[in-house]
Design a protein around this motif. Sequence first.
Motif, PDB file in Angstrom:
ATOM      1  N   THR A 110       0.759  -1.482  -0.080  1.00 10.28           N
ATOM      2  CA  THR A 110      -0.041  -0.012   0.091  1.00 10.28           C
ATOM      3  C   THR A 110       1.081   1.169   0.090  1.00 10.28           C
ATOM      4  N   LEU A 111      -0.105   2.376  -0.471  1.00  8.37           N
ATOM      5  CA  LEU A 111       1.243   3.729  -0.115  1.00  8.37           C
ATOM      6  C   LEU A 111       1.229   4.372   0.496  1.00  8.37           C
ATOM      7  N   PHE A 112       0.184   4.481   1.389  1.00  7.27           N
ATOM      8  CA  PHE A 112       0.263   4.786   2.477  1.00  7.27           C
ATOM      9  C   PHE A 112       0.301   3.898   4.173  1.00  7.27           C
ATOM     10  N   THR A 113       1.580   3.537   4.872  1.00  8.34           N
ATOM     11  CA  THR A 113       1.207   3.058   5.198  1.00  8.34           C
ATOM     12  C   THR A 113       1.257   3.503   7.612  1.00  8.34           C
ATOM     13  N   ASP A 114       2.167   4.559   7.642  1.00  5.60           N
ATOM     14  CA  ASP A 114       2.346   5.626   8.354  1.00  5.60           C
ATOM     15  C   ASP A 114       0.797   6.486   9.378  1.00  5.60           C
ATOM     16  N   THR A 115       1.128   7.047   9.870  1.00  6.26           N
ATOM     17  CA  THR A 115      -0.208   7.831  10.216  1.00  6.26           C
ATOM     18  C   THR A 115      -0.448   8.709   9.475  1.00  6.26           C
ATOM     19  N   ARG A 117      -1.533  12.205   7.047  1.00  5.22           N
ATOM     20  CA  ARG A 117      -0.400  13.364   7.309  1.00  5.22           C
ATOM     21  C   ARG A 117      -1.167  13.544   5.840  1.00  5.22           C
ATOM     22  N   THR A 118      -0.484  15.112   5.951  1.00  9.63           N
ATOM     23  CA  THR A 118      -1.171  15.919   4.925  1.00  9.63           C
ATOM     24  C   THR A 118      -0.062  16.309   3.303  1.00  9.63           C
ATOM     25  N   ALA A 119      -0.015  16.579   2.455  1.00  9.61           N
ATOM     26  CA  ALA A 119       0.471  16.213   1.079  1.00  9.61           C
ATOM     27  C   ALA A 119       1.012  17.553   1.591  1.00  9.61           C
ATOM     28  N   ALA A 120       1.290  18.808   2.283  1.00  9.67           N
ATOM     29  CA  ALA A 120       2.014  19.499   2.199  1.00  9.67           C
ATOM     30  C   ALA A 120       2.786  18.914   3.636  1.00  9.67           C
ATOM     31  N   GLU A 121       2.698  17.781   4.209  1.00 16.88           N
ATOM     32  CA  GLU A 121       3.610  17.711   5.122  1.00 16.88           C
ATOM     33  C   GLU A 121       4.542  16.448   4.936  1.00 16.88           C
ATOM     34  N   HIS A 122       3.944  15.137   3.521  1.00 23.58           N
ATOM     35  CA  HIS A 122       4.909  14.746   2.686  1.00 23.58           C
ATOM     36  C   HIS A 122       6.035  15.114   1.834  1.00 23.58           C
ATOM     37  N   GLN A 140       8.946   8.720  -1.406  1.00 24.56           N
ATOM     38  CA  GLN A 140       8.535   7.701  -1.292  1.00 24.56           C
ATOM     39  C   GLN A 140       7.491   9.074  -0.436  1.00 24.56           C
ATOM     40  N   ASP A 141       8.511   9.783  -0.093  1.00 25.03           N
ATOM     41  CA  ASP A 141       6.962  11.019   0.622  1.00 25.03           C
ATOM     42  C   ASP A 141       6.310  11.590  -0.579  1.00 25.03           C
ATOM     43  N   ARG A 142       7.549  11.957  -1.651  1.00 24.23           N
ATOM     44  CA  ARG A 142       7.044  12.646  -2.687  1.00 24.23           C
ATOM     45  C   ARG A 142       5.797  12.140  -4.018  1.00 24.23           C
ATOM     46  N   MET A 143       5.842  10.795  -4.095  1.00 19.14           N
ATOM     47  CA  MET A 143       4.807  10.048  -4.064  1.00 19.14           C
ATOM     48  C   MET A 143       3.370  10.453  -3.622  1.00 19.14           C
ATOM     49  N   ARG A 144       3.496  10.338  -1.948  1.00 22.46           N
ATOM     50  CA  ARG A 144       2.283  10.409  -1.382  1.00 22.46           C
ATOM     51  C   ARG A 144       1.921  12.065  -1.065  1.00 22.46           C
ATOM     52  N   ALA A 145       2.753  12.257  -1.005  1.00 23.21           N
ATOM     53  CA  ALA A 145       2.072  14.013  -0.918  1.00 23.21           C
ATOM     54  C   ALA A 145       1.741  13.887  -2.503  1.00 23.21           C
ATOM     55  N   ILE A 146       2.073  13.344  -3.880  1.00 27.92           N
ATOM     56  CA  ILE A 146       1.532  13.853  -4.896  1.00 27.92           C
ATOM     57  C   ILE A 146       0.010  13.143  -4.947  1.00 27.92           C
ATOM     58  N   VAL A 147      -0.363  11.574  -4.107  1.00 33.24           N
ATOM     59  CA  VAL A 147      -1.296  11.125  -4.509  1.00 33.24           C
ATOM     60  C   VAL A 147      -2.287  12.383  -3.115  1.00 33.24           C
ATOM     61  N   LEU A 148      -2.137  12.787  -1.762  1.00 34.16           N
ATOM     62  CA  LEU A 148      -2.571  13.480  -1.206  1.00 34.16           C
ATOM     63  C   LEU A 148      -3.134  14.813  -1.892  1.00 34.16           C
TER      64      LEU A 148
END
Length: 230
Positions: A110-115, A117-122, A140-148
């Motif tokens: 899965t893409l998100f495994t932690d608590t 967070r917002t796109a800005a935080e990632h 990894q954090d930049r990809m999560r920011a894109i999706v969020l």
Amino acid sequence: MTTGGKITALAGLIARSDDGIPVGISRDAAREAAERELSDPRYHQHDPNLLQRALDWLWDRIGELFNEASGATPGGWAGLIAIAVFVLLLIVALRLRLGAVRRTPTTRGTLFTDTPRTAAEHRAAADRHATAGHWNEAIQDRMRAIVLALEERALLTPGPGRTADEAAAEAGLVLPASAGQLRTAARTFDDVAYGGRPGTERAYALLVDLDTELQRAKPQLAATPTRSRG
């Protein structure tokens, strides 16, 4: 001398008197007396234990194997050692040529495994990792920011169990102009997060460009059917 040899020799001594003259005792009786004598523990206190005997047998077999191999190899022991060194150098050369063995992912995590967070935080976390040269974490954090960011704009429905591939496929439907870049970004995320591949500065820069582009991108609305004029 083996135990059987000891028994035979001792039986011969028992069958003679002290002055060397044979005594009236049968060979079987002498053998039994010899066996009783040799059963005394003092004759066996220096015998190797079972483990030592097993190890001795094993080393004997290994020695025989190497002797046979050296005899069959041109040059004897020198030829055998040369072949072993050549094989070792070949393994080292292949390892240097191919690099570390990479694990091929069998499933996508899965893409998100932690608590949450917002796109800005990632995005901020990704920048910090990039500054430190930690490209795996930055990607990894930049990809999560894109999706969020797409979820925050209501272009994607939030899905905690979504994979990077699924997010890219869904986003590509509303942002078709960026569908190819989204698929590439998802593949990069999977390779780094689950495939054991090292992240690079170039790969991270491509995700940064995509993130910036998507923040300005307009979704494509479904075309409304036109009415035919009568």
